[in-house]
Design a protein around this motif. Structure first.
Motif, PDB file in Angstrom:
ATOM      1  N   MET A   1     -11.900 -18.407  -5.885  1.00  0.00           N
ATOM      2  CA  MET A   1     -10.666 -18.541  -5.082  1.00  0.00           C
ATOM      3  C   MET A   1     -10.359 -17.202  -4.429  1.00  0.00           C
ATOM      4  SD  MET A   1      -6.768 -19.287  -6.370  1.00  0.00           S
ATOM      5  CE  MET A   1      -7.103 -20.956  -6.866  1.00  0.00           C
ATOM      6  N   GLU A   2      -9.975 -17.209  -3.156  1.00  0.00           N
ATOM      7  CA  GLU A   2      -9.555 -15.993  -2.485  1.00  0.00           C
ATOM      8  C   GLU A   2      -8.102 -15.698  -2.815  1.00  0.00           C
ATOM      9  OE1 GLU A   2     -12.429 -16.417   1.437  1.00  0.00           O
ATOM     10  OE2 GLU A   2     -10.293 -16.052   1.612  1.00  0.00           O
ATOM     11  N   ARG A   3      -7.752 -14.466  -2.938  1.00  0.00           N
ATOM     12  CA  ARG A   3      -6.384 -14.086  -3.241  1.00  0.00           C
ATOM     13  C   ARG A   3      -5.654 -13.627  -2.003  1.00  0.00           C
ATOM     14  NH1 ARG A   3      -5.842 -10.054  -8.127  1.00  0.00           N
ATOM     15  NH2 ARG A   3      -6.613  -8.576  -6.598  1.00  0.00           N
ATOM     16  N   ARG A   4      -6.334 -13.571  -0.878  1.00  0.00           N
ATOM     17  CA  ARG A   4      -5.727 -13.088   0.349  1.00  0.00           C
ATOM     18  C   ARG A   4      -4.671 -14.084   0.818  1.00  0.00           C
ATOM     19  NH1 ARG A   4      -8.005  -9.551   3.911  1.00  0.00           N
ATOM     20  NH2 ARG A   4     -10.006  -9.787   2.850  1.00  0.00           N
ATOM     21  N   GLY A   5      -3.437 -13.591   1.132  1.00  0.00           N
ATOM     22  CA  GLY A   5      -2.391 -14.451   1.685  1.00  0.00           C
ATOM     23  C   GLY A   5      -1.658 -15.270   0.653  1.00  0.00           C
ATOM     24  N   ALA A   6      -1.831 -14.993  -0.637  1.00  0.00           N
ATOM     25  CA  ALA A   6      -1.179 -15.819  -1.644  1.00  0.00           C
ATOM     26  C   ALA A   6       0.288 -15.493  -1.754  1.00  0.00           C
ATOM     27  CB  ALA A   6      -1.841 -15.600  -3.004  1.00  0.00           C
ATOM     28  N   ALA A   7       1.068 -16.504  -2.098  1.00  0.00           N
ATOM     29  CA  ALA A   7       2.461 -16.279  -2.468  1.00  0.00           C
ATOM     30  C   ALA A   7       2.639 -16.884  -3.833  1.00  0.00           C
ATOM     31  CB  ALA A   7       3.401 -16.927  -1.460  1.00  0.00           C
TER      32      ALA A   7
ATOM     33  N   GLY B   1       3.051 -10.086   3.752  1.00  0.00           N
ATOM     34  CA  GLY B   1       3.070 -10.058   5.203  1.00  0.00           C
ATOM     35  C   GLY B   1       1.984  -9.170   5.774  1.00  0.00           C
ATOM     36  N   ARG B   2       2.372  -8.133   6.487  1.00  0.00           N
ATOM     37  CA  ARG B   2       1.437  -7.284   7.218  1.00  0.00           C
ATOM     38  C   ARG B   2       0.880  -6.178   6.310  1.00  0.00           C
ATOM     39  NH1 ARG B   2       4.828  -5.775  10.235  1.00  0.00           N
ATOM     40  NH2 ARG B   2       5.172  -3.606   9.613  1.00  0.00           N
ATOM     41  N   VAL B   3      -0.400  -5.892   6.494  1.00  0.00           N
ATOM     42  CA  VAL B   3      -1.062  -4.809   5.753  1.00  0.00           C
ATOM     43  C   VAL B   3      -1.430  -3.707   6.742  1.00  0.00           C
ATOM     44  CG1 VAL B   3      -3.056  -4.134   4.367  1.00  0.00           C
ATOM     45  CG2 VAL B   3      -1.986  -6.376   4.028  1.00  0.00           C
ATOM     46  N   GLU B   4      -1.034  -2.475   6.431  1.00  0.00           N
ATOM     47  CA  GLU B   4      -1.430  -1.311   7.226  1.00  0.00           C
ATOM     48  C   GLU B   4      -2.125  -0.327   6.289  1.00  0.00           C
ATOM     49  OE1 GLU B   4       1.819   0.342   9.343  1.00  0.00           O
ATOM     50  OE2 GLU B   4       2.183  -1.459  10.567  1.00  0.00           O
ATOM     51  N   ARG B   5      -3.347   0.035   6.666  1.00  0.00           N
ATOM     52  CA  ARG B   5      -4.174   0.836   5.739  1.00  0.00           C
ATOM     53  C   ARG B   5      -4.664   2.110   6.408  1.00  0.00           C
ATOM     54  NH1 ARG B   5      -9.754  -1.259   2.764  1.00  0.00           N
ATOM     55  NH2 ARG B   5     -10.363   0.787   1.920  1.00  0.00           N
ATOM     56  N   GLU B   6      -4.607   3.200   5.666  1.00  0.00           N
ATOM     57  CA  GLU B   6      -5.254   4.441   6.044  1.00  0.00           C
ATOM     58  C   GLU B   6      -6.376   4.685   5.042  1.00  0.00           C
ATOM     59  OE1 GLU B   6      -2.318   7.437   6.399  1.00  0.00           O
ATOM     60  OE2 GLU B   6      -1.219   6.412   8.011  1.00  0.00           O
ATOM     61  N   ALA B   7      -6.879   5.872   5.000  1.00  0.00           N
ATOM     62  CA  ALA B   7      -8.044   6.129   4.144  1.00  0.00           C
ATOM     63  C   ALA B   7      -7.756   5.819   2.680  1.00  0.00           C
ATOM     64  CB  ALA B   7      -8.497   7.582   4.312  1.00  0.00           C
TER      65      ALA B   7
ATOM     66  N   THR C   1       3.884  -5.302   3.642  1.00  0.00           N
ATOM     67  CA  THR C   1       5.234  -5.881   3.718  1.00  0.00           C
ATOM     68  C   THR C   1       5.242  -7.222   2.990  1.00  0.00           C
ATOM     69  OG1 THR C   1       4.810  -7.021   5.802  1.00  0.00           O
ATOM     70  CG2 THR C   1       5.657  -4.764   5.933  1.00  0.00           C
ATOM     71  N   PHE C   2       6.403  -7.600   2.526  1.00  0.00           N
ATOM     72  CA  PHE C   2       6.531  -8.893   1.832  1.00  0.00           C
ATOM     73  C   PHE C   2       7.952  -9.415   1.996  1.00  0.00           C
ATOM     74  CE2 PHE C   2       7.885  -5.773  -1.267  1.00  0.00           C
ATOM     75  CZ  PHE C   2       8.947  -6.366  -1.925  1.00  0.00           C
ATOM     76  N   ARG C   3       8.080 -10.693   1.811  1.00  0.00           N
ATOM     77  CA  ARG C   3       9.404 -11.324   1.760  1.00  0.00           C
ATOM     78  C   ARG C   3       9.623 -11.859   0.353  1.00  0.00           C
ATOM     79  NH1 ARG C   3      11.633 -14.776   6.548  1.00  0.00           N
ATOM     80  NH2 ARG C   3      12.007 -12.608   7.150  1.00  0.00           N
ATOM     81  N   ALA C   4      10.740 -11.452  -0.247  1.00  0.00           N
ATOM     82  CA  ALA C   4      11.130 -11.950  -1.568  1.00  0.00           C
ATOM     83  C   ALA C   4      12.212 -13.009  -1.398  1.00  0.00           C
ATOM     84  CB  ALA C   4      11.647 -10.797  -2.432  1.00  0.00           C
TER      85      ALA C   4
END
Length: 641
Positions: A1-7, A105-111, A117-120
């Motif tokens: 199972m992928e965990r990406r996008g889970a709530a 929500g949105r993922v912003e990644r640096e090194a 972000t998330f909504r609770a």
């Protein structure tokens, strides 16, 4: 199972499991609401090896938060503060959070760092859902992503030392209105009568006094006294009475050690017992109801417990208002969210206080279970509903289903008239008759010999009607039953199963059905609508709420109304309803309906009738003979109109 996008979220206290689906960046996973359990979605990034995606770390943290698993939560945080668990627990306790769920929500990644972000969505007991947009900051160490925790994770504006609080108010409960739009309910004073266990000297004396004066079942008293957790010094409420009733019973109860009284404000109807089963009662919400009504309710709320008060609780009670507040150590307070409540809306019934009072008075002194219900013959509006006994929850008038007995002869007579038979048509009424191999007899062996339809209807001759049924046939009698609303579904405003006319399977069943026996069943409410249809010439589905007008209806066969009215009037002037002969303009039909087993069979006592635009039905359960028991009640009711 992928965990990406889970709530993932978890409820506390226990609730049912529910599953929904959300998608995030092409990854579909289940969203599971589980009580008192930990269910974390595991997911492998489609872009790389496990742990290479910041969302993995965010998901692990949010899953542990939703589950209330503080050990798992600490394991997701880089350099967790010592009071991490305490802050989470305090956040939940201060706001009375039942459950939380999260939507990444949105993922912003640096090194070596990232933000997610998330909504609770927090469910606050007694207020409902509160949505908060947040951000998780993560750092990559030792091949995995960790949450860099600060109090702002709980809420973006939260700082160390801040405290949460909440407010909640409910508006006054809306009223039940009568047919003229006037309130049927109001706030007034009642006296709660109960006991203080440690002051009781003689349980038998207390039980006897409460049963004699107020009808409190001794078993109920024992159950209250022996309930787990009862404190000897605490007052145990048993029954509420109005001031006038309190004045009557106080002299007998006050001297008994252990019995005490307390005054309080309560919602009152026009009189004690007034439409009690129909209007219903209010009181503190029970644990069972709390689970059914949902998160906007909380312990201590006053809600409908029965009748219309319960059935239309959301309309009458409205929804609460409240605020979520954040207070700084300096004392500065900020409102983070407002719950905009809605006031309750009055419920407009069709009841008429004067007709209801007449129904209550007519049943006064009746010991057997009984019901009386009245409807407007022109509209089907329910004007009065009364059921006895008052201390039993069953609303017999609306939900009780009984064989209608000879009151069904109104339907059979309409079918006969529709086939061309007149009131003066010759008919035979022997003491007994055999149809389809089954023998039918008249009550107390009565025989009228060769006579006319008018006489056999007025005197309720069973043998005449069972013999006439063979020429009538299944189709004709079934069509007549449908014209009177049998097997027609309708909404009355409270549960009421109406009436059923199962197709007779042979001549014997057809004969039994023609006299309201066999498998024919009807509620008192429905039989009142039958009487109303006889007067107006059109059956209309009965309704208790103004906005349910214009329900199903059907016209009686052409040319049947006038002769049917004449037959029902003859019941009063010369037949089995002579006990009501003193009421001018009353027309009706008595019924003595067999049920159960035994020799002789027990019988329900029925009367249905109409007068001055009001159709009504009287039932006395197991009461015996309709003409002797139900007809006098009907006369008392009709005379009061």
């Amino acid at each position: 199972m992928e965990r990406r996008g889970a709530a993932v979220f978890l409820d506390s206290p226990p609730a049912r499991i529910t599953v929904r689906r959300v998608s995030w960046r092409g990854c579909r996973v289940g969203v599971v609401n589980v009580a008192a359990a930990v269910l974390l979605a595991s997911c492998v990034s489609v872009r790389g090896r496990p742990g290479d995606d910041p969302l993995d770390g965010a998901q692990a943290y949010l899953g542990a938060w939703a589950a209330g698993d503080f050990a798992a939560l600490r394991a997701t945080v880089a350099e967790p503060p010592a009071n991490l668990e305490t802050q989470h627990q305090r956040f939940r306790d201060e706001l009375r959070i039942l459950s939380s769920r999260f939507e990444p929500g949105r993922v912003e990644r640096e090194a070596e760092s990232a933000t997610v972000t998330f909504r609770a969505i927090h469910v606050l007991r007694g207020l409902g859902e509160w949505e908060v947009d947040g951000t998780l900051r993560l750092v990559r160490r030792e091949g995995r992503w960790w949450v860099r925790w600060t109090p702002a994770v709980l809420h973006p504006e939260l700082r160390e030392g801040d405290r949460f609080s909440r407010t909640r108010t409910r508006s006054e409960r809306a009223a039940l209105l009568d047919g003229d739009g006037q309130p049927l309910t109001r706030q007034g004073e009642v006296i709660t009568i109960g006991v203080e266990p440690r002051r009781i000297q003689n349980r038998a004396a207390v039980a006897s006094a409460l049963q004699t004066q107020l009808g409190v079942d001794p078993a109920r008293l024992e159950k209250s006294l022996n309930a787990p957790g009862v404190a000897p010094e605490h007052f145990l409420p048993l029954i509420d009475v109005r001031p006038e009733r309190y004045q009557q019973v106080r002299p007998a109860l006050a001297p008994v050690p252990g019995i005490f009284f307390r005054r309080k404000t309560a919602r009152l109807s026009p009189a004690e017992g007034f439409a009690a089963h129909t209007l219903g009662r209010v009181g503190e919400v029970t644990a069972e109801l709390l689970a059914q009504l949902g998160p906007t309710y909380q312990t201590g709320d006053i809600v409908g417990l029965s009748g219309l008060e319960l059935a239309y609780e959301p309309q009458l009670g409205g929804s609460p208002s409240g605020e979520v507040r954040l207070t700084r150590p300096s004392g500065e307070a900020r409102v983070l969210h407002r719950f905009e409540g809605t006031p309750g809306t009055p419920l407009h019934t069709t009841l008429r206080p004067e007709v209801q009072a007449a129904a209550e008075a007519a049943l006064e002194g009746i010991i057997s279970p009984a019901a009386l219900v009245a409807v407007n013959t022109d509209t089907g509006a329910i004007l009065a509903v009364a059921s006895r006994p008052l201390d039993q929850p069953l609303n017999r008038a609306l939900t009780g289903r009984y064989p209608p007995g000879s009151t069904f002869k109104v339907v059979t007579a309409e079918a006969l008239i529709a086939r061309g038979m007149s009131a003066d048509a010759p008919v035979s009424c022997p003491a007994g008759a055999s149809v389809g191999g089954k023998t039918f007899r008249n009550f107390e062996g009565e025989a009228l010999g060769n006579t006319r339809l008018r006489q056999v209807f007025a005197h309720s001759c069973n043998t005449a009607f069972v013999m006439l049924s063979t020429g009538l046939g299944v189709e004709a009698l079934g069509s007549a039953a449908r014209r009177f609303g049998f097997d027609v579904e309708y909404r009355a405003g409270l549960p009421s199963p109406g009436a059923s006319f199962p197709p007779p399977r042979d001549e014997a069943e057809l004969a039994a059905a023609a006299i309201g026996q066999g498998r024919v069943l009807a509620t008192p409410l429905h039989m009142a609508s039958v009487a109303a249809a006889a007067e107006s010439g059109r059956w209309r589905a009965p309704y208790l709420l103004a906005d349910l007008e214009n329900g199903p209806s059907a016209s009686l066969a052409a040319g049947t109304r006038v002769p049917l009215n004449a037959l029902m009037r003859a019941v009063i002037t010369e037949g089995t309803g002579r006990a009501a002969a003193g009421v001018m303009g009353l027309a009706g039909k008595t019924g003595t309906a067999e049920f159960g087993s035994g020799t002789p069979l027990p019988t329900h006592a029925w009367f249905i009738g109409f007068r001055n635009g009001i159709g009504f039905a009287v039932l006395v359960e197991g009461g015996g003979v309709g003409g002797r028991v139900a007809a006098p009640i009907a006369a008392k009711f009709a005379a009061a109109l």
